[in-house]
Every structure is written in structure tokens, then in C-alpha cells.
Design a protein around this motif. Structure first.
Motif, PDB file in Angstrom:
ATOM      1  N   ASP A   1     -14.393  46.391  -9.287  1.00 41.10           N
ATOM      2  CA  ASP A   1     -13.213  47.228  -9.428  1.00 41.10           C
ATOM      3  C   ASP A   1     -12.015  46.322  -9.732  1.00 41.10           C
ATOM      4  O   ASP A   1     -11.817  45.311  -9.055  1.00 41.10           O
TER       5      ASP A   1
ATOM      6  N   LYS B   1      -9.001  46.579  -9.011  1.00 39.09           N
ATOM      7  CA  LYS B   1      -8.124  46.414  -7.842  1.00 39.09           C
ATOM      8  C   LYS B   1      -8.663  45.335  -6.908  1.00 39.09           C
ATOM      9  O   LYS B   1      -7.901  44.560  -6.336  1.00 39.09           O
ATOM     10  N   VAL B   2      -9.978  45.288  -6.763  1.00 40.76           N
ATOM     11  CA  VAL B   2     -10.604  44.261  -5.917  1.00 40.76           C
ATOM     12  C   VAL B   2     -10.388  42.884  -6.544  1.00 40.76           C
ATOM     13  O   VAL B   2     -10.030  41.924  -5.855  1.00 40.76           O
TER      14      VAL B   2
ATOM     15  N   ASP C   1      -8.005  42.033  -8.582  1.00 42.18           N
ATOM     16  CA  ASP C   1      -6.589  41.710  -8.451  1.00 42.18           C
ATOM     17  C   ASP C   1      -6.268  41.179  -7.056  1.00 42.18           C
ATOM     18  O   ASP C   1      -5.529  40.193  -6.909  1.00 42.18           O
ATOM     19  N   GLU C   2      -6.834  41.791  -6.037  1.00 39.33           N
ATOM     20  CA  GLU C   2      -6.601  41.342  -4.662  1.00 39.33           C
ATOM     21  C   GLU C   2      -7.180  39.945  -4.423  1.00 39.33           C
ATOM     22  O   GLU C   2      -6.535  39.089  -3.824  1.00 39.33           O
ATOM     23  N   LEU C   3      -8.395  39.704  -4.899  1.00 39.25           N
ATOM     24  CA  LEU C   3      -9.028  38.393  -4.710  1.00 39.25           C
ATOM     25  C   LEU C   3      -8.294  37.298  -5.482  1.00 39.25           C
ATOM     26  O   LEU C   3      -8.143  36.172  -4.990  1.00 39.25           O
TER      27      LEU C   3
ATOM     28  N   THR D   1      -5.087  37.401  -6.204  1.00 44.66           N
ATOM     29  CA  THR D   1      -3.837  37.205  -5.464  1.00 44.66           C
ATOM     30  C   THR D   1      -4.064  36.287  -4.270  1.00 44.66           C
ATOM     31  O   THR D   1      -3.254  35.381  -4.003  1.00 44.66           O
ATOM     32  N   GLN D   2      -5.159  36.484  -3.557  1.00 44.88           N
ATOM     33  CA  GLN D   2      -5.473  35.598  -2.425  1.00 44.88           C
ATOM     34  C   GLN D   2      -5.682  34.159  -2.889  1.00 44.88           C
ATOM     35  O   GLN D   2      -5.217  33.216  -2.232  1.00 44.88           O
TER      36      GLN D   2
ATOM     37  N   ALA E   1      -7.592  37.653 -13.838  1.00 45.33           N
ATOM     38  CA  ALA E   1      -7.037  38.963 -13.475  1.00 45.33           C
ATOM     39  C   ALA E   1      -6.747  39.794 -14.724  1.00 45.33           C
ATOM     40  O   ALA E   1      -7.039  40.997 -14.758  1.00 45.33           O
TER      41      ALA E   1
ATOM     42  N   LYS F   1      -8.134  43.623 -16.076  1.00 42.58           N
ATOM     43  CA  LYS F   1      -7.188  44.718 -16.260  1.00 42.58           C
ATOM     44  C   LYS F   1      -7.355  45.396 -17.605  1.00 42.58           C
ATOM     45  O   LYS F   1      -7.047  46.552 -17.763  1.00 42.58           O
TER      46      LYS F   1
END
Length: 114
Positions: free
Chosen positions: A68, A70-71, A73-75, A77-78, A109, A113
């Protein structure tokens, strides 16, 4: 170990010309070479290892399919936060490594997207 942190010795002399081949430097068959940590390694060692850990986590993320966005993007970002927390001190080499890893994370990322 990244190239800027490696020191190569032959016959007790440092081989400093990165663009020369071994034959250009007079190294012949059966010449003993020593591969050692360069002078900057001891001060940058922790940062290099942390950047390598982030690189491995990005490799793992790239190898997965059907994630996904969003997943991802979160990873990413981390990973960027981990990179931002690395103290590069006065090391231009470490700063460049961190910069290229941030670029890699941003590219990853962007790929998910689109």
C-alpha cells in the motif's frame, strides 16, 4: 566499507592514487597488499553503520511487492527520520552518504505514489 574509509598498502607505502591501476603503481604478481581502515573510519564508523542499516531496510522495502502506498510512505518517512538523526559531524563523506540515501528514500516513495 565505503571506499573513502579504506587504505591500501603495498611494500609499506600507502597507495593513494584512486585512479591508477595496480600495474600503474608497479604492483606485480605475488606482491603482498594490506587493506586497512583509513584515518576517517574511527570517527565515522557509527554513522556509516547506521546508514548501512537504513540502506538494508530500504532494500527490504524495495524487494516487497503489492505494498500500500501509505505503508511505503510511512516506512520511508521512518527511514528519513533515522537518517536525520545520524550525527555526521564535520565529515563530508558521511554527509554525502546520508544525502544520497535520503535521495534514494525519496525516489522509492515517489515510485509507489505514481
Amino acid at each position: 566499507i565505503p571506499a573513502p574509509y579504506i587504505l591500501l598498502l603495498a611494500r609499506g607505502k600507502k597507495l593513494l592514487d584512486d585512479d591508477a591501476s595496480l600495474s600503474d603503481l608497479g604492483i606485480v604478481d605475488f606482491t603482498r597488499l594490506m587493506l586497512m581502515h583509513g584515518p576517517g573510519w574511527h570517527t565515522d564508523q557509527v554513522g556509516v553503520k547506521e546508514i548501512q542499516e537504513v540502506s538494508k531496510s530500504l532494500d527490504d522495502l524495495e524487494s516487497k511487492e503489492d505494498l500500500d502506498p501509505k505503508v511505503v510512505d510511512e516506512l520511508v518517512t521512518q527511514a528519513c527520520i533515522r537518517l536525520d538523526n545520524i550525527d555526521v559531524g564535520q565529515s563530508e563523506t558521511l554527509r554525502g552518504m546520508r544525502r544520497s540515501m535520503l535521495k534514494r528514500a525519496e525516489d522509492l516513495a515517489a515510485k509507489y505514489k505514481s
